[in-house]
Design an enzyme around this catalytic site. Structure first.
Site, PDB file in Angstrom:
ATOM      1  N   ASP A 170       2.006  10.730 -12.087  1.00 39.81           N
ATOM      2  CA  ASP A 170       1.596  11.509 -10.901  1.00 39.81           C
ATOM      3  C   ASP A 170       0.235  11.111 -10.318  1.00 39.81           C
ATOM      4  O   ASP A 170      -0.069  11.439  -9.185  1.00 39.81           O
ATOM      5  CB  ASP A 170       1.524  13.004 -11.249  1.00 39.81           C
ATOM      6  N   GLY A 190       6.806   1.055   3.945  1.00 41.36           N
ATOM      7  CA  GLY A 190       7.062   1.058   5.391  1.00 41.36           C
ATOM      8  C   GLY A 190       8.003   2.171   5.824  1.00 41.36           C
ATOM      9  O   GLY A 190       8.832   1.996   6.723  1.00 41.36           O
ATOM     10  N   ALA A 191       7.884   3.336   5.195  1.00 36.06           N
ATOM     11  CA  ALA A 191       8.756   4.466   5.546  1.00 36.06           C
ATOM     12  C   ALA A 191       8.271   5.127   6.843  1.00 36.06           C
ATOM     13  O   ALA A 191       7.132   4.925   7.265  1.00 36.06           O
ATOM     14  CB  ALA A 191       8.770   5.481   4.404  1.00 36.06           C
ATOM     15  N   GLY A 216       4.652  14.320 -20.360  1.00 38.30           N
ATOM     16  CA  GLY A 216       5.566  13.437 -19.633  1.00 38.30           C
ATOM     17  C   GLY A 216       5.325  11.985 -19.994  1.00 38.30           C
ATOM     18  O   GLY A 216       4.177  11.571 -20.139  1.00 38.30           O
TER      19      GLY A 216
END
Ligand code: ADP
Length: 323
Positions: free
Chosen positions: A127, A185-186, A11
């Site tokens: 990742d 800030g989710a 990747g």
């Protein structure tokens, strides 16, 4: 060591060019010629190489992707494919190889080492799941890309009073989703490593609405089960209890591209240079990792033995911050 080769495999992500550049320039400084292998292990099997001098790697630092190309190479999983690769390396008089890539690519590098070829690996994967390094090349830029998306989505979510599911990459590893949820800030992160019932997601959305929030942002790693599709179906089935309308944004390959951040450029430069130095010091079958603000070498065997686990402290921190 007279001639080394460098390749990028698996990747892609931002910072690979900076790493190729650094490995090349350090190896030249140490007195070697450098060959760039195109398209990862595929190029190694086919002998698809290009000579790299100091100038050939000029001007690439600020670009994402990899100018050598990368690939997934099924033949390299086989003994026959790897023997072909060794044959190419011998034919081209290459004395050492630097492999820049993620867990799979580093496992391939370990196989070459086991066949007696001098290899050094460099961890590069958005990742951040490679063991033995605090962070891999590309992670920081990918996080910044996700944060930019979260900020933009918050603007529109607030205007319309909506809840958004934002899907990040991470088939087996929730690092990107968890860290971007904290930094963005989710309200909630959904990651493959932690089971979160659908009812709990609905509760978080409903609570955010009742508390008068203008929006609700949930970051979902692509590998979270049962997956965003199933979640949307469930949320639509209890739409009345949520308050917010639900929307989904899948960030996809946007996360892999873009100009590498300052952090990634520096990390890639330091690790690429350290990989060339390790080869010249005679280190074999190692990965150059980043620990406590310096480059360290870790046996490839250890690096790929298992996937780096998610930091529980980060998960607990997210739970507090998401209230
Ligand atoms: P990444 O390096 O990003 O984790 P992959 O897992 O797709 O990406 O691996 C990239 C390539 O590395 C594969 O296409 C294959 O050529 C090689 N590779 C991966 N795992 C192995 C393995 N167990 N043995 C030999 N080669 C491997």
């Amino acid at each position: 060591m007279k001639r080394i080769a460098v390749l990028t495999s698996g990747g892609d992500g931002p910072g690979l060019n900076a790493c190729i550049r650094a490995a090349t320039r350090m190896a030249i400084q140490l007195g070697a010629e450098v060959l760039g292998v195109r398209r990862g292990y595929t190029g190694l099997i086919n002998g698809d190489v290009v000579e790299l001098d100091r100038r050939a790697v000029g001007g690439v630092m600020g670009y994402g992707g990899t100018f050598l190309g990368t690939a997934r190479c099924p033949e390299f999983y086989t003994e026959k494919g790897r023997r072909e690769a060794l044959r190419t390396l011998n034919r081209l008089d290459v004395d050492g190889l630097i492999v820049i890539g993620g867990n799979g690519s580093l496992t391939g590098a370990l196989e070459l080492h086991r066949m007696g070829f001098p290899v050094v690996g460099v961890p590069a994967t958005i990742d951040n799941d490679v063991n033995g390094t605090d962070i891999a090349i590309g992670v920081d830029t990918a996080l910044n890309t996700i944060l930019d998306a979260i900020d933009r989505i918050k603007d529109t979510a607030s205007s319309h009073n909506r809840a958004f599911l934002i899907e990040t990459m991470g088939r087996d590893c929730g690092y990107l989703a968890l860290v971007s949820a904290i930094a963005g800030g989710a309200e909630l992160a959904l990651i493959p490593e932690v089971e979160t019932p659908l009812e709990e997601v609905a509760r978080v959305i409903g609570d955010a609405y009742v508390r008068g929030k203008a929006h609700c942002i949930i970051v979902v790693a692509e590998g979270w089960k049962p997956g965003t599709r199933a979640l949307i179906d469930y949320l639509n089935s209890c739409r009345e209890e949520l308050g917010f309308e639900i929307r989904l944004t899948v960030l996809g390959h946007i996360q892999r591209g873009g100009r590498p951040s300052a952090f990634d450029r520096l990390l890639a430069t330091r690790l690429g240079a350290a990989a060339a130095q390790a080869l010249f010091r005679g280190e074999r079958g190692v990965m150059v990792g980043w620990r406590h603000d310096r480059a360290v070498t870790v046996p490839l065997e250890e690096a790929v033995a298992y996937r780096k686990e998610i930091n529980r402290e980060l998960w607990e921190l997210a739970a507090v911050m998401e209230l």
